[in-house]
Design an enzyme around this catalytic site. Structure first.
Site, PDB file in Angstrom:
ATOM      1  N   SER A  71      43.527  37.189  43.624  1.00  0.00           N
ATOM      2  CA  SER A  71      43.473  36.558  42.295  1.00  0.00           C
ATOM      3  C   SER A  71      42.300  35.618  42.090  1.00  0.00           C
ATOM      4  O   SER A  71      42.097  35.135  40.970  1.00  0.00           O
ATOM      5  CB  SER A  71      44.774  35.805  42.027  1.00  0.00           C
ATOM      6  OG  SER A  71      45.836  36.709  41.834  1.00  0.00           O
ATOM      7  N   LYS A  74      39.983  36.299  39.099  1.00  0.00           N
ATOM      8  CA  LYS A  74      40.425  36.171  37.705  1.00  0.00           C
ATOM      9  C   LYS A  74      39.465  35.395  36.792  1.00  0.00           C
ATOM     10  O   LYS A  74      39.380  35.712  35.594  1.00  0.00           O
ATOM     11  CB  LYS A  74      41.827  35.554  37.648  1.00  0.00           C
ATOM     12  CG  LYS A  74      42.940  36.544  38.021  1.00  0.00           C
ATOM     13  CD  LYS A  74      44.324  35.928  37.896  1.00  0.00           C
ATOM     14  CE  LYS A  74      45.423  36.991  37.903  1.00  0.00           C
ATOM     15  NZ  LYS A  74      45.904  37.327  39.226  1.00  0.00           N
ATOM     16  N   SER A 126      48.314  32.357  37.725  1.00  0.00           N
ATOM     17  CA  SER A 126      47.888  33.665  38.221  1.00  0.00           C
ATOM     18  C   SER A 126      48.672  34.813  37.612  1.00  0.00           C
ATOM     19  O   SER A 126      49.017  35.786  38.299  1.00  0.00           O
ATOM     20  CB  SER A 126      48.007  33.706  39.753  1.00  0.00           C
ATOM     21  OG  SER A 126      47.017  34.514  40.309  1.00  0.00           O
TER      22      SER A 126
END
Length: 277
Positions: A71, A74, A126
């Site tokens: 993540s 992102k 997330s």
């Protein structure tokens, strides 16, 4: 009147925000600087600590090694979103957005969300479901991943390949990057006022719930102003964080980690700031 975005294709613009700071250097420091060698024994296999403004890498271990980001990728999606959508752009969630491995923010099919709300969910908790919905607002996952990869190339993160909007992996759509590239990506992302603001938030309101930042250093390390965690079986634990002491801003990147990464992150930041004494 604000436009409601659905899964219909949106032509992705070529607008790019160029970071004002000198990009983080590609070269690895010659050996480990005095006092930095002990930092190599932490839980992250690869790591980097660099000056966000000068781009100078203060110390690193395998900074150009290729690893799955999970993540921590992102913010690359967040930049593409803000290059193409206003924060108040609206979209309606559908069932396909929720069919994803969590971390999830808990999108409700039929509920209308703004791009800013989804970005809060993306960067603070997330939300992989938020990543899916943002990708649909940008014209679909394939178009969004292509835009993410163009963005990475334009920023100079040329060893980065996004395989999905969220950082999740699957057959034929694995994501890869390097500690150095993640430093470049965060260096650029923090020039976006909306992203910088979201990273500084300890909490935010979201339809049906309150969000609390997953970045424990935000309240657990003096001067911390940004951070993103990540985990998949392939990536193991990853973390990118940034902090400021006086006029100096540092970014720390940790990849392929086991155990608690925060103590090592604190050590890297402490050591980095000590170089300016």
């Amino acid at each position: 009147m604000r436009r409601l975005f659905t899964a219909t294709a949106l032509v992705l613009s070529a607008l790019l925000v160029t970071p004002t700071a000198t990009p983080i250097a590609t070269a690895e420091p010659a050996g480990q600087p005095t006092g930095a060698q002990a930092l190599a024994n932490g839980p992250a296999k690869a790591w980097l600590v660099a000056d966000l403004d000068t781009g100078r890498v203060l110390a690193s271990q395998d900074p150009n090694g290729s690893y799955a980001p999970a993540s921590t990728i992102k913010p690359l999606l967040a930049m593409v979103v803000l290059d193409n959508l206003r924060p108040d752009a609206l979209g309606r969630a559908n069932e396909s957005h929720t069919k994803v491995e969590c971390s999830c923010v808990g999108l409700k099919p039929g509920q209308v969300y703004s791009a800013r709300q989804l970005l809060d969910a993306l960067l603070m908790v997330s939300g992989n479901d938020a990543a899916n919905m943002l990708a649909d607002m940008l014209g679909g996952q394939r178009a969004t991943v292509a835009a993410m990869n163009r963005k990475a190339q334009a920023l100079g993160a040329r060893s980065t390949h996004a395989g999905s909007p969220s950082g999740l992996d699957g057959p034929g759509w694995e994501s890869l990057t390097t500690p150095r590239d993640l430093g470049v990506i965060y260096q650029a992302a923090l020039t976006y006022p909306v992203i910088a603001e979201i990273f500084r938030q300890t909490s935010a309101q979201f339809p049906g719930r309150s969000l609390t930042s997953q970045n424990e250093l935000l309240t657990g390390y003096p001067g911390d102003f940004a951070g993103k965690t990540g985990y998949t079986d392939r990536a193991r634990k990853t973390y990118v964080g940034a902090a400021q002491h006086g006029n100096h801003r540092l970014v720390v990147v940790q990849m392929y980690g086991t155990g608690d990464l925060y103590p090592q992150a604190r050590q890297l930041l402490d050591w980095g700031f000590s170089q300016y004494s």
